[in-house]
Design a protein around this motif. Structure first.
Motif, PDB file in Angstrom:
ATOM      1  N   THR A 226       0.834  -1.196   0.000  1.00 46.34           N
ATOM      2  CA  THR A 226       0.000   0.000   0.000  1.00 46.34           C
ATOM      3  C   THR A 226       0.870   1.248   0.000  1.00 46.34           C
ATOM      4  O   THR A 226       1.862   1.330   0.717  1.00 46.34           O
ATOM      5  N   THR A 227       0.471   2.217  -0.819  1.00 52.66           N
ATOM      6  CA  THR A 227       1.153   3.508  -0.895  1.00 52.66           C
ATOM      7  C   THR A 227       0.255   4.584  -0.308  1.00 52.66           C
ATOM      8  O   THR A 227      -0.947   4.634  -0.619  1.00 52.66           O
ATOM      9  N   MET A 228       0.824   5.452   0.546  1.00 56.14           N
ATOM     10  CA  MET A 228       0.067   6.552   1.158  1.00 56.14           C
ATOM     11  C   MET A 228       0.877   7.824   0.985  1.00 56.14           C
ATOM     12  O   MET A 228       1.974   7.945   1.549  1.00 56.14           O
ATOM     13  N   ARG A 236      -5.211  13.710  -0.281  1.00 52.49           N
ATOM     14  CA  ARG A 236      -4.281  12.619  -0.015  1.00 52.49           C
ATOM     15  C   ARG A 236      -4.639  11.445  -0.918  1.00 52.49           C
ATOM     16  O   ARG A 236      -5.790  11.301  -1.361  1.00 52.49           O
ATOM     17  N   TRP A 238      -4.254   7.179  -1.517  1.00 52.48           N
ATOM     18  CA  TRP A 238      -3.913   5.816  -1.133  1.00 52.48           C
ATOM     19  C   TRP A 238      -3.918   4.961  -2.392  1.00 52.48           C
ATOM     20  O   TRP A 238      -4.788   5.129  -3.256  1.00 52.48           O
ATOM     21  N   LEU A 261      -9.796   1.584   2.463  1.00 51.84           N
ATOM     22  CA  LEU A 261      -9.457   2.842   3.118  1.00 51.84           C
ATOM     23  C   LEU A 261      -9.809   2.845   4.603  1.00 51.84           C
ATOM     24  O   LEU A 261      -9.158   3.541   5.404  1.00 51.84           O
ATOM     25  N   HIS A 264      -7.416   2.833   7.570  1.00 50.11           N
ATOM     26  CA  HIS A 264      -6.578   4.025   7.662  1.00 50.11           C
ATOM     27  C   HIS A 264      -7.358   5.232   8.183  1.00 50.11           C
ATOM     28  O   HIS A 264      -6.889   6.372   8.098  1.00 50.11           O
TER      29      HIS A 264
END
Length: 535
Positions: A226-228, A236, A238, A261, A264
């Protein structure tokens, strides 16, 4: 096909413009601005009738911020971007594997990393374009044919109502994205590294501001990489990797986006989902970037995995490299063979960025728990993530218009650092006070250059910057190195003079008494002979 191959079309041609730019994304817009700023006529052809409303890229580095500022939008960057605090890779348990700390005063005069909303950046660039009388922008014009003659190129475009229009110019640059018509039309092959994964991209606007430290995180969890990342003020992103055996249809639903999501703290009560869509990254480059009077730049020339955040940045570097060379050729200050250094320099740099991004991706995109455990153990055993690191310096050039090392001074090809200087009692960023273009920075006096060498440099628009000694007030015609950046750089390189190209790459350096030889080398590479001396 070679980079200089040409497929001429018969018949006379009188170019209506100097350069046709196909595509008005950030890459095409930057190219058009830089050329028009030097007085060249530019025609921009964009297939979309309206700007694309959704972001693709989400960040740019400090070097790119510096290049964007040179288009005249520097004052607006703070309104569409935010400095990132860092980039961290974490294990599934949250242990850091990699920790990069970003500075707000980076080595290139801007924050090391900046998150941004791409449509807002494109709006800034479009407004700047609109102020330039030498630019004609045609939206809703889809290019369907390109022909060349020995003296020009014609682009045929079709408008939304089916009207066919022809535009002629001396050169054409395809900045028309991953599915580039220009690339396909000129028959350029591509090298594809075959490294590709599908991810679900979720852009959100948070209802209440939240602090994310560091700004950007890569969760190397084999259960779901996962990229944040930040994506500009109030936004933002995700991204969730599609797992083996998971269908794209299953992943690409709004329900799936909210489900992923939720852990998070992102739910319909806390955020608005602006977009959820799957995409597949690729790692590839065009094998030729020039065909006669046609060039490729940006995604038309290369695509890379997103893990280093260099896709758009690489495209901006492409056109900054090409713009100053086109300027010299269009103004008859250099022969058109100079343009051959564009693909030579930038393709090699892009390949380096792509292979580096693939290397990062091979570490990140691991879904086997045992393999991920081995990866984590190996990285942690080698001290990974133990202490924050500085971001690496910008990629240097290794071939092209560079002075070969010969007098014991180094630095050719690297990107020149940027610091604060004082000139005529005013302090500020070097680029803003001194200006852009060729720059000769030296600690030697006016006698270091002959009159003929000075005239040659002046013909290129070169700014000669004489630094005052550290701790001393600047004398007449001198510039004070406020934070010592330039003296430190010269000391590290063992040089008293450094000649910097308009794209901020160092052409070459010289020790005491060597400035004339440095200038001679530049003229020799441009014109085949050193500066002629008066009889």
């Amino acid at each position: 096909m070679s980079d200089t191959a040409q497929s001429p079309a018969p018949g006379p041609q009188t170019p209506e413009t100097d350069v046709i730019v196909v595509g008005r994304g950030p890459v095409g817009a930057v190219l058009a601005i830089l050329l028009a700023d030097h007085g060249h006529r530019v025609c921009v052809l964009e297939r979309r009738p309206e700007p694309y409303p959704l972001p693709r890229a989400t960040s740019f580095d400090g070097e790119t911020a510096r290049l964007l500022a040179a288009t005249g939008i520097g004052d607006g960057l703070a309104g569409i971007s935010e400095p990132a605090t860092g980039y961290q890779w974490r294990t599934a348990a949250g242990r850091p594997l990699l920790d990069i700390a970003f500075s707000r005063t980076g080595r290139y005069g801007w924050p090391d990393a900046n998150t941004m909303h791409q449509p807002a950046l494109e709006e800034l660039l479009a407004k700047r374009l609109a102020t330039l009388p030498d630019v004609e922008t045609h939206l809703g014009h889809r290019v369907v044919d390109i022909t060349q003659t020995p003296s020009g190129v014609t682009a045929t475009a079709v408008t939304e109502d089916g009207t066919t229009r022809a535009f002629t110019g001396r050169w054409l640059v395809g900045c028309d994205g991953a599915n580039s018509f220009v690339r396909e039309h000129i028959g350029v092959s591509v090298t594809d590294l075959g490294f590709s994964y599908e991810w679900l991209l979720c852009d959100v606007r948070l209802h209440t501001p939240r602090e994310f430290v560091p700004t950007n995180v890569q969760l190397c969890d084999p259960a779901r990489p996962t990229t944040m990342v930040g994506s500009g003020p109030g936004r933002r992103r995700w991204e969730f990797m599609r797992l083996p055996g998971e269908s794209a249809e299953e992943l690409g639903t709004t329900d799936a986006a909210w489900r992923l999501l939720a852990p998070h703290g992102v739910t319909p009560r806390t955020a608005t989902l602006l977009r959820s869509a799957t995409y597949q990254f690729r790692a590839m480059w065009a094998d030729q970037w020039r065909s006669g009077r046609v060039f490729l730049a940006g995604d038309a020339a290369h695509l890379m995995p997103p893990f280093a955040g260099q896709g758009m940045c690489a495209g901006i570097r492409d056109v900054v490299n090409l713009a100053w060379k086109l300027d010299l050729v269009l103004s008859d200050r250099a022969p058109d063979r100079l343009l051959d250094t564009y693909p030579l320099e930038r393709r090699l740099q892009a390949k380096t960025s792509i292979t580096a991004s693939v290397k990062l991706g091979r570490v990140i995109c691991v879904t086997d728990p045992a393999a991920a455990a081995d990866r984590d153990a190996a990285i942690l055993a080698n001290g990974g993530g133990r202490t924050p690191q500085e971001p690496p310096a910008a990629e240097p050039l290794t071939k092209g218009l560079l002075r070969p090392a010969g007098d014991g001074c180094g630095g050719a090809g690297e990107v020149m650092m940027a610091g604060t200087v004082e000139a005529d009692g005013v302090s500020g960023r070097f680029d803003e006070l001194i200006g852009t273009g060729f720059v000769l920075i030296t600690t030697e006096g006016p006698a270091a250059l002959s009159e003929a060498h000075g005239e040659f440099l002046a013909g290129l628009g070169t700014r000669v910057v004489r630094l005052s000694p550290p701790g001393s007030p600047p004398g007449p015609g001198e510039v004070r190195d406020v934070d010592g950046v330039y003296h430190a750089c010269l000391g590290r390189l063992g040089a008293s003079s450094v000649l910097v190209r308009p794209d901020h790459h160092v052409f070459g350096t010289a020790g005491p008494g060597g400035a004339t030889a440095l200038v001679d080398e530049l003229r020799t590479q441009l014109h085949g002979a050193p500066v002629p001396q008066p009889r």
